[in-house]
Design an enzyme around this catalytic site. Structure first.
Site, PDB file in Angstrom:
ATOM      1  N   LYS A  13       0.860  -1.185   0.000  1.00 43.32           N
ATOM      2  CA  LYS A  13       0.000   0.000   0.000  1.00 43.32           C
ATOM      3  C   LYS A  13       0.895   1.233   0.000  1.00 43.32           C
ATOM      4  O   LYS A  13       1.739   1.404   0.889  1.00 43.32           O
ATOM      5  CB  LYS A  13      -0.905  -0.009   1.225  1.00 43.32           C
ATOM      6  N   LYS A  34      -2.121  -1.469  -3.832  1.00 40.92           N
ATOM      7  CA  LYS A  34      -3.004  -0.307  -3.765  1.00 40.92           C
ATOM      8  C   LYS A  34      -2.186   0.968  -3.829  1.00 40.92           C
ATOM      9  O   LYS A  34      -1.211   1.071  -3.089  1.00 40.92           O
ATOM     10  CB  LYS A  34      -3.777  -0.365  -2.444  1.00 40.92           C
TER      11      LYS A  34
HETATM   12  C1  PBG Z   1      -7.299   3.602   5.514  1.00 40.71           C
HETATM   13  C2  PBG Z   1      -7.664   3.400   4.098  1.00 40.71           C
HETATM   14  C3  PBG Z   1      -7.502   4.329   3.068  1.00 40.71           C
HETATM   15  C4  PBG Z   1      -8.088   3.780   1.943  1.00 40.71           C
HETATM   16  C5  PBG Z   1      -8.581   2.526   2.287  1.00 40.71           C
HETATM   17  N1  PBG Z   1      -8.293   2.296   3.631  1.00 40.71           N
HETATM   18  C6  PBG Z   1      -6.950   5.720   3.088  1.00 40.71           C
HETATM   19  C7  PBG Z   1      -5.600   5.956   3.557  1.00 40.71           C
HETATM   20  O1  PBG Z   1      -4.767   5.067   3.717  1.00 40.71           O
HETATM   21  O2  PBG Z   1      -5.347   7.122   3.838  1.00 40.71           O
HETATM   22  C8  PBG Z   1      -8.184   4.483   0.625  1.00 40.71           C
HETATM   23  C9  PBG Z   1      -9.189   3.988  -0.317  1.00 40.71           C
HETATM   24  C10 PBG Z   1      -9.446   4.874  -1.475  1.00 40.71           C
HETATM   25  O3  PBG Z   1      -8.809   5.923  -1.692  1.00 40.71           O
HETATM   26  O4  PBG Z   1     -10.362   4.519  -2.246  1.00 40.71           O
HETATM   27  N2  PBG Z   1      -6.443   2.759   6.133  1.00 40.71           N
END
Ligand code: PBG
Length: 337
Positions: A208, A261
């Site tokens: 991520k 992601k």
């Molecule tokens: C939080 C989380 C995020 C997303 C999914 N879970 C945001 C972040 O890490 O700040 C983002 C999903 C998206 O942008 O569609 N842990």
């Protein structure tokens, strides 16, 4: 029909003419390498407190925050359309947030109540829950913040374990840690097993990235970090080899599926991860990726539906088995048998 040969227009002495396999819809259908299906998709949904509420999210046209009653109707509808899984994200009122995210493991919290209600009303659909502190944290970070502004790894993992257990207790099918703390997959797996939740799976947000494509999602949940950024735990967008390290660690710690992601700016990472693991690979077509297409569509600059399908196909072609996407319902409506 075969114009070129009947009129004998072809002068070149070619052995290979790849265009033969593109001549008609039937032949293109036959040799198509990648098939996008509704079964590949996970639909992320936002739930909030209240009743009878369906609130539009401005930066994500077509996405809403639902109160539980409205959410249940939406879940029933998408299940009927063939979508097999949803990913749940809570909008937590500011007064319930604190520095250690205690609301995240409240047995009567919004997420826990929502899981139970979905499992009662639409038992077949897979409920995937996000594990991280950001929606519950007064600091808007995925972990606990120390006095000097450091995100504490091991103390956070302890809370994530509690959060995971309370989601499993409520009936979640798959736990999805999105926090990027080290060692959390192993700790969660161990705790789930010790409490008898051996059937509850883990979909690890393994690679991520600290991406600017999450902006609209943070609007949706009002969960933007109150200070700094997420670069000490989420990955540097410039790194691809490091993704393979993260994948290997999560796999060794017991992840059932791994995730990359965002998806679009990271198609090369999806491809590399696909080559490196035998586990199912998920990709998250995140909020910013969704909103770009929606915005250009609204301006009339692109054919939104076609770009949507082309985009999701590219994610699958890169190697993703599963795609989390806010487009899931629209795709399901188009791909109805
Ligand atoms: C939080 C989380 C995020 C997303 C999914 N879970 C945001 C972040 O890490 O700040 C983002 C999903 C998206 O942008 O569609 N842990």
């Amino acid at each position: 029909m075969n114009k070129s040969s009947t009129e004998n227009q072809d002068k070149l002495d070619l052995v290979h003419r790849p265009r033969r396999l593109r001549r008609s819809p039937a032949i293109r259908d036959m040799v198509r390498e990648t098939q996008l299906t509704v079964k590949d998709l996970i639909y992320p949904l936002f739930v909030m407190e209240g009743e009878g509420q369906k609130e539009a999210i401005k930066s994500m046209p077509g996405c809403y925050r639902y109160s539980l009653d409205k959410l249940l109707a939406e879940v029933a509808e998408v299940w009927k359309l063939g979508i097999g899984a949803i990913a749940l994200f809570p909008v937590v009122p500011e007064e319930k947030k604190d520095s250690t995210g205690t609301e995240s493991y409240n047995p009567d919290g919004l997420v826990q109540r929502t899981i139970k209600a979905i499992k009662k009303e639409v038992p077949g659909i897979l409920v995937i829950t996000d594990v991280a502190l950001d929606p519950f944290s007064s600091d808007g970070h995925d972990g606990i913040v120390s006095e000097d502004g450091i995100i504490l790894n091991d103390a956070t993992v302890e809370v994530l374990v509690k959060q995971s257990l309370s989601q499993a207790e409520a009936g979640a099918d798959i736990i999805a840690p999105s926090d990027m703390m080290d060692g959390r997959v192993g700790a969660i797996r161990k705790a789930l097993d010790a409490h008898g939740y051996t059937d509850v799976g883990i979909l690890a947000y393994s690679a991520k990235y600290a991406s600017s494509y999450y902006g609209p999602f943070r609007d949706a949940l009002d969960s933007a970090p109150k200070f700094g950024d997420k670069k000490t735990y989420q990955m540097d967008p410039a790194n691809a080899r490091e993704a393979l390290t993260e994948i290997a660690l999560d796999a060794a710690e017991g992840a059932d599926m791994v995730m990359v992601k965002p998806a679009l700016a990271y198609l090369d990472v999806i491809y590399r991860v696909r080559e490196a693991t035998q586990l199912p690979v998920a990709a998250y077509n995140v909020s910013g990726e969704y909103s770009l297409i929606k915005a250009a569509g609204q301006l009339g600059w692109i054919d939104e539906k076609k770009v949507m399908l082309e985009t999701l196909t590219s994610i699958k072609r890169a190697g993703a088995d599963v795609i989390l996407t806010y487009f899931a319902k629209e795709v399901a409506l188009i791909l109805q048998p």
